[in-house]
Design a protein around this motif. Structure first.
Motif, PDB file in Angstrom:
ATOM      1  N   ASP A  58       3.482  -3.033  -5.823  1.00 13.21           N
ATOM      2  CA  ASP A  58       4.885  -3.064  -5.392  1.00 13.21           C
ATOM      3  C   ASP A  58       5.489  -1.679  -5.320  1.00 13.21           C
ATOM      4  O   ASP A  58       6.392  -1.425  -4.528  1.00 13.21           O
ATOM      5  CB  ASP A  58       5.732  -3.880  -6.384  1.00 13.21           C
ATOM      6  N   THR A  59       5.023  -0.779  -6.190  1.00 13.70           N
ATOM      7  CA  THR A  59       5.658   0.527  -6.288  1.00 13.70           C
ATOM      8  C   THR A  59       4.876   1.610  -5.541  1.00 13.70           C
ATOM      9  O   THR A  59       5.299   2.756  -5.507  1.00 13.70           O
ATOM     10  CB  THR A  59       5.742   0.964  -7.765  1.00 13.70           C
ATOM     11  N   GLY A  60       3.711   1.233  -5.000  1.00 18.10           N
ATOM     12  CA  GLY A  60       2.903   2.225  -4.299  1.00 18.10           C
ATOM     13  C   GLY A  60       2.014   3.044  -5.232  1.00 18.10           C
ATOM     14  O   GLY A  60       1.190   3.832  -4.786  1.00 18.10           O
ATOM     15  N   LEU A  61       2.181   2.852  -6.561  1.00 19.16           N
ATOM     16  CA  LEU A  61       1.362   3.601  -7.526  1.00 19.16           C
ATOM     17  C   LEU A  61      -0.120   3.272  -7.384  1.00 19.16           C
ATOM     18  O   LEU A  61      -0.980   4.020  -7.835  1.00 19.16           O
ATOM     19  CB  LEU A  61       1.804   3.272  -8.963  1.00 19.16           C
ATOM     20  N   ILE A  62      -0.419   2.150  -6.734  1.00 20.08           N
ATOM     21  CA  ILE A  62      -1.814   1.734  -6.557  1.00 20.08           C
ATOM     22  C   ILE A  62      -2.607   2.789  -5.787  1.00 20.08           C
ATOM     23  O   ILE A  62      -3.814   2.923  -5.967  1.00 20.08           O
ATOM     24  CB  ILE A  62      -1.904   0.364  -5.847  1.00 20.08           C
ATOM     25  N   ASN A  63      -1.924   3.554  -4.930  1.00 20.19           N
ATOM     26  CA  ASN A  63      -2.648   4.586  -4.185  1.00 20.19           C
ATOM     27  C   ASN A  63      -3.268   5.615  -5.123  1.00 20.19           C
ATOM     28  O   ASN A  63      -4.425   5.981  -4.977  1.00 20.19           O
ATOM     29  CB  ASN A  63      -1.715   5.262  -3.182  1.00 20.19           C
ATOM     30  N   PRO A 103      -4.808  -4.181  -0.593  1.00 18.90           N
ATOM     31  CA  PRO A 103      -4.278  -4.139   0.778  1.00 18.90           C
ATOM     32  C   PRO A 103      -3.306  -2.965   0.983  1.00 18.90           C
ATOM     33  O   PRO A 103      -3.252  -2.380   2.060  1.00 18.90           O
ATOM     34  CB  PRO A 103      -3.518  -5.453   0.923  1.00 18.90           C
ATOM     35  N   VAL A 104      -2.577  -2.620  -0.072  1.00 16.85           N
ATOM     36  CA  VAL A 104      -1.596  -1.530   0.030  1.00 16.85           C
ATOM     37  C   VAL A 104      -2.301  -0.208   0.363  1.00 16.85           C
ATOM     38  O   VAL A 104      -1.774   0.614   1.114  1.00 16.85           O
ATOM     39  CB  VAL A 104      -0.792  -1.399  -1.284  1.00 16.85           C
ATOM     40  N   GLN A 105      -3.503  -0.017  -0.183  1.00 18.53           N
ATOM     41  CA  GLN A 105      -4.221   1.235   0.052  1.00 18.53           C
ATOM     42  C   GLN A 105      -4.616   1.399   1.520  1.00 18.53           C
ATOM     43  O   GLN A 105      -4.796   2.519   1.987  1.00 18.53           O
ATOM     44  CB  GLN A 105      -5.465   1.302  -0.839  1.00 18.53           C
ATOM     45  N   PHE A 106      -4.727   0.283   2.231  1.00 19.77           N
ATOM     46  CA  PHE A 106      -5.073   0.347   3.650  1.00 19.77           C
ATOM     47  C   PHE A 106      -3.913   0.838   4.492  1.00 19.77           C
ATOM     48  O   PHE A 106      -4.077   1.218   5.630  1.00 19.77           O
ATOM     49  CB  PHE A 106      -5.529  -1.023   4.155  1.00 19.77           C
ATOM     50  N   LYS A 107      -2.712   0.799   3.937  1.00 17.25           N
ATOM     51  CA  LYS A 107      -1.539   1.203   4.707  1.00 17.25           C
ATOM     52  C   LYS A 107      -1.360   2.719   4.735  1.00 17.25           C
ATOM     53  O   LYS A 107      -0.639   3.241   5.555  1.00 17.25           O
ATOM     54  CB  LYS A 107      -0.277   0.557   4.113  1.00 17.25           C
ATOM     55  N   SER A 108      -2.005   3.416   3.776  1.00 21.04           N
ATOM     56  CA  SER A 108      -1.722   4.844   3.653  1.00 21.04           C
ATOM     57  C   SER A 108      -2.340   5.669   4.785  1.00 21.04           C
ATOM     58  O   SER A 108      -1.927   6.775   5.036  1.00 21.04           O
ATOM     59  CB  SER A 108      -2.204   5.373   2.304  1.00 21.04           C
ATOM     60  N   GLY A 109      -3.359   5.120   5.451  1.00 17.95           N
ATOM     61  CA  GLY A 109      -3.926   5.850   6.583  1.00 17.95           C
ATOM     62  C   GLY A 109      -4.978   6.880   6.200  1.00 17.95           C
ATOM     63  O   GLY A 109      -5.739   7.332   7.033  1.00 17.95           O
ATOM     64  N   THR A 110      -5.042   7.252   4.903  1.00 13.85           N
ATOM     65  CA  THR A 110      -6.008   8.267   4.496  1.00 13.85           C
ATOM     66  C   THR A 110      -7.116   7.676   3.641  1.00 13.85           C
ATOM     67  O   THR A 110      -7.910   8.408   3.056  1.00 13.85           O
ATOM     68  CB  THR A 110      -5.316   9.388   3.694  1.00 13.85           C
ATOM     69  N   LEU A 111      -7.157   6.332   3.574  1.00 10.96           N
ATOM     70  CA  LEU A 111      -8.124   5.681   2.700  1.00 10.96           C
ATOM     71  C   LEU A 111      -9.566   6.110   2.984  1.00 10.96           C
ATOM     72  O   LEU A 111     -10.306   6.477   2.063  1.00 10.96           O
ATOM     73  CB  LEU A 111      -7.989   4.156   2.813  1.00 10.96           C
TER      74      LEU A 111
END
Ligand code: C2E
Ligand code: MG
Ligand code: MG
Length: 459
Positions: free
Chosen positions: A251-256, A285-293
């Motif tokens: 939820d907070t993006g810390l998963i990246n 799934p959130v990590q796929f949004k960052s584009g740099t995975l």
């Protein structure tokens, strides 16, 4: 004439300051003014109910059908809400897909329930918009004054919390505020602060660790790989389960940051394992949004010298639900450098066979809910059988999760499942312990092999 014109413009400006331009409902400012006045005038046994109404999956309509359709839908919802509210009630649009109703002169909770029922009926009625047949739903949170507070801020906060509780309960429903919700939100916020701190300290120093759970081939009992599972040793709470903190991190993006740290740590550890043991890492799934995975994965492989062919990523169907094309492109990119992709928790959530069509997965992990009932009469064995057949037809392997008994293992072997993972063989262990386990298991297998060949010679 000049004066009238000026007055007209002034009126228009005042109107714009108090009403929402799209729906012409009172806006947030006017909603606050109205509620503040209502709270100040509370008298006798009458209460005020504040309903926070959030339209479910509105973003999906906007993304899929465009803003024009989205706007029309909001206008129609505004009209329906105004129609179903009583003469005493005040309907406002707070912004986006959030609406509110201030229900005055409440003398019983039934009155509140009745309004909620009318709101749901109004919102759920199908609606034709620019050639699209749309149905919507909502999550509603309700706070009552003076019961749940008399200060404006407090009532707003409580209605908001109740709305989040309705969302958390699966949406399409409503919740009254309860004092425990406050405690829960506070606890979650504290956990978030602590998690930020843990990451800022560099993972390990902040109490994050990676454990490894081995995966066993059912045909010859060899260890084929290990799944990296993150652990958090909280300074005060002790071990916090990833099932609790991963959702907060998402939820907070810390998963990246957590995901990057787990990946780097796990690749480094796995580089010391025997060559035939693979490493599996969960990717959110959130990590796929960052584009740099993809870049981060390549960097972790390069830094650790772990061959790409020994890395497997575990993803859930959620990755493919939205932004399909971006996620698919990343998956294909990783596949091209030799990384394997597994579909995790198959059979839960949105699980649909169509996901198997969208990407050529290397492996399906059968969720432990099927494994735990596999010996039962409810047909879980036939589901496992179907998944195994499906996988075999597409040259995918299958791993059964959460195997806890000999009987489950026996049945899975009989059904043709390729691998198993679970407490029966081993729970997840720290890096040094899992290395010991590899050596021990290898000597056990060698011993067993020796005994078998002696028996064969003797007979
Ligand atoms: P998952 O990927 O499905 O991982 C399997 C979970 O089942 C793990 O729980 C594991 O300890 C547990 N398990 C293994 N064998 C058994 C068994 O025989 N019986 C039972 N009852 N459970 C068993 P864990 O470690 O608590 O992880 C929970 C979930 O948290 C994982 O589910 C995964 O979705 C997520 N997670 C864990 N580490 C990471 C990570 O580094 N990144 C991301 N994105 N998610 C992670
Ligand atoms: Mg997993
Ligand atoms: Mg799983």
């Amino acid at each position: 004439e000049d004066v009238t014109e000026r007055r007209r413009i002034e009126e228009r400006i005042t109107h714009l300051a108090h009403y929402d331009a799209l729906t012409d409902l009172p806006n947030r400012t006017m909603f606050h003014e109205h509620l503040r006045a209502g709270l100040a005038a509370i008298a006798g046994s009458e209460e005020i109910a504040v309903h926070y109404i959030d339209i479910d999956e509105f973003k999906g309509v906007n993304d899929a059908l465009g803003h024009l359709v989205g706007d029309e839908l909001l206008k129609s919802i505004a009209t329906s809400l105004s129609r179903c509210a009583g003469p005493q009630d005040f309907v406002a649009r707070l912004g986006g897909d959030e609406f509110a109703i201030v229900q005055s002169a409440v003398t019983s909770l039934e009155q509140v329930d009745e309004l909620v029922a009318r709101v749901f009926q109004a919102i759920r009625a199908p609606f034709d918009c620019m050639g699209h047949h749309l149905t919507t739903d909502a999550s509603i949170g309700i706070a009552l004054a003076p019961r749940h507070g008399t200060a404006l801020d407090q009532i707003l906060k409580n209605a908001d919390m109740a709305m989040y509780a309705a969302k958390a309960a699966g949406r399409r429903t409503y919740r009254f505020f309860e004092p425990e919700m406050d405690a829960k939100v506070r606890e979650r916020r504290q956990l978030e602060i602590d998690l930020r701190h843990a990451i800022a300290q560099g993972g390990l120093e902040g109490g994050l660790e990676v454990y490894y759970q081995p995966c066993l081939a059912l045909k010859d009992d060899r260890i084929t790989g290990c799944e990296a599972l993150v652990r958090w040793r909280h300074p005060e709470r002790g071990m916090v389960s990833p099932a609790e903190f991963i959702p907060i991190a998402e939820d907070t993006g810390l998963i990246n940051e957590i995901g990057e740290w787990v990946l780097a740590t796990a690749c480094r550890d796995a580089a010391n394992w025997p060559d035939d043991i693979r490493l599996a890492v969960n990717v959110s799934p959130v990590q796929f949004k960052s584009g740099t995975l993809a870049l981060k994965i390549m960097a972790a492989l390069a830094a650790s010298n772990l061959p790409a062919s020994r890395l497997e990523l575990e993803i859930t169907e959620a990755v493919l639900i939205r932004d399909d094309d971006t996620a698919l492109a990343i998956l294909h990119q990783l596949r091209a450098i030799g990384v394997r992709i597994a579909l995790d928790d198959f059979g839960t959530g949105y699980s649909s066979l169509s996901y198997l069509h969208r990407f050529p997965f290397d492996k399906i992990k059968i969720d432990r809910c099927f494994v735990s009932d596999i010996a039962g009469p409810d047909g879980s064995a036939s589901i496992v059988q179907a998944v195994v057949n499906l996988a075999a037809a597409r040259r995918m392997t299958t791993t059964a999760e959460g195997v806890e008994t000999e009987e489950q293992q026996r049945l899975l072997r009989a059904l043709g499942c390729s691998e198993m993972q679970g407490y029966l063989f081993s729970a997840a262990k720290p890096a040094d312990k899992v290395l010991e386990l590899f050596a021990l298991h290898r000597s056990r297998l060698a011993q067993r092999g020796g005994e078998e060949s002696r028996r064969r010679e003797a007979s």
